[in-house]
Design an enzyme around this catalytic site. Structure first.
Site, PDB file in Angstrom:
ATOM      1  CG  ASP A 120     -19.514 -26.177  -6.500  1.00 43.08           C
ATOM      2  OD1 ASP A 120     -19.901 -27.144  -7.139  1.00 43.08           O
ATOM      3  OD2 ASP A 120     -20.214 -25.195  -6.236  1.00 43.08           O
ATOM      4  CE  LYS A 156     -24.040 -27.775  -5.883  1.00 44.71           C
ATOM      5  NZ  LYS A 156     -22.681 -27.726  -6.473  1.00 44.71           N
ATOM      6  CG  ASN A 210     -20.271 -30.310  -3.949  1.00 42.22           C
ATOM      7  OD1 ASN A 210     -20.794 -31.305  -4.434  1.00 42.22           O
ATOM      8  ND2 ASN A 210     -20.044 -29.206  -4.625  1.00 42.22           N
ATOM      9  CG  ASP A 214     -15.748 -29.415  -4.757  1.00 43.05           C
ATOM     10  OD1 ASP A 214     -16.299 -29.080  -5.810  1.00 43.05           O
ATOM     11  OD2 ASP A 214     -14.586 -29.163  -4.472  1.00 43.05           O
ATOM     12  CB  THR A 238     -29.098 -24.754  -7.054  1.00 43.83           C
ATOM     13  OG1 THR A 238     -29.053 -23.537  -6.310  1.00 43.83           O
ATOM     14  CG2 THR A 238     -27.774 -25.487  -6.857  1.00 43.83           C
TER      15      THR A 238
HETATM   16 MG   LIG Z   1     -15.715 -27.823  -7.895  1.00 44.60          MG
END
Ligand SMILES: [Mg+2]
Ligand SMILES: O=C(O)c1cc(-c2cccc(F)c2)nc2ccccc12
Length: 273
Positions: free
Chosen positions: A137, A139, A142, A155, A172
């Site tokens: 994840d 983004k 994170n 994250d 998002t």
């Molecule tokens: Mg995650």
């Protein structure tokens, strides 16, 4: 409570310093472990909040995963403990804070800076995938920055929580690949897609499929409606890499090992990462 490195930590082991930030489930404080004088970030989570959001099991699983990951570009989890009301996570302190604030401040990054970040994230993801850990994840929210400017995937846990909350409830969709937006089976190749989204955002300052309405973002993702603005000027090598990562068929995305050999990365990434 227990701890990942067998030591039984308690709050008395730490001098608590300034608040570093607040998340959905609690606050993060700068802290110093008294015996070693080691500076850490202490994340304090309220059990009531965790129960209310039904994320206790996810937190345990993410702590289990995170505590076993050892990589320069993944934020360390040193241990955890809990008392009557709270769970405490003992985390590596990333001195230069949150990457997304840096991105907001300078709008977008140079190609050298973007390529250096993308290469270090690719190495961290290759490490994770090697341990059958996917979906980190990645983004901007994170990602943290260490004292030497190195990127840290920070994250563990939240994004799974926010993932379940934010992505299904609100927040998002920007980073979701088609197979997740269409909620079909997904594998480690989801991370290649998210890294492609991140690379685009590093260079242009916005994610590629951003739209006012969720439904528009959803459509742009599944159609892979990828457009490159004329400003800022970005090299065709960078656009080529992004185009090879944002492929609908997950099996056709550029493998992370190949990414590290791509001309744009070779010519722009700082080897020290
Ligand atoms: Mg995650
Ligand atoms: O009272 C407990 O035993 C408890 C333990 C843990 C926990 C245990 C290990 C790792 C971890 F991250 C969290 N989380 C909780 C969340 C809500 C309510 C109670 C608990």
């Amino acid at each position: 409570g227990a701890a990942v490195d067998q030591k039984r930590w308690t709050l008395n082991d730490f001098d608590i310093g300034k608040p570093l930030g607040r998340g959905k489930f609690g606050h993060v404080y700068l802290a110093r472990e008294k015996r070693s004088n080691h500076i850490v970030a202490l994340k304090v989570l309220f059990k009531s909040q965790l129960k209310q959001s039904q994320v206790e099991h996810q937190l345990r699983r993410e702590v289990e995963i995170q505590s076993h990951l050892r990589h320069p570009n993944i934020l360390r989890l040193y241990g955890y403990f809990y008392d009557q009301k709270r769970v405490y996570l003992i985390l590596e302190y990333a001195a230069k804070g949150e990457l997304y604030k840096e991105l907001q401040k300078c709008k977008y990054f140079s190609e050298r800076r973007a390529a250096t970040y993308v290469a270090s994230l690719a190495r961290a993801l290759i490490y994770c995938h090697g341990k059958h850990v996917i979906h980190r994840d990645i983004k901007p929210e994170n990602l943290l920055v260490g004292a030497q400017g190195e990127l840290k995937i920070a994250d563990f846990g939240w994004s799974v929580h926010t993932f379940n909350r934010r992505r299904t409830m609100c927040g998002t969709l920007d980073y979701l690949p088609p197979e997740m937006v269409e909620s079909v089976e997904h594998d480690a190749n989801v991370d290649i897609w998210s890294l492609g989204i991140l690379c685009y955002e590093f260079l242009y300052g916005v994610p590629p499929f951003e739209a006012k309405e969720h439904s528009d973002t959803y459509r742009r993702i599944i159609q892979v409606d990828l457009k490159f603005p004329s400003r800022p000027v970005v090299s065709s090598a960078a656009k080529d890499l992004i185009t090879q990562m944002l492929v609908k068929d997950s099996s056709q995305r550029l493998p992370l090992k190949k990414l590290l050999e791509h001309p744009w990365i070779v010519q722009n990434a700082d080897p020290s990462g």
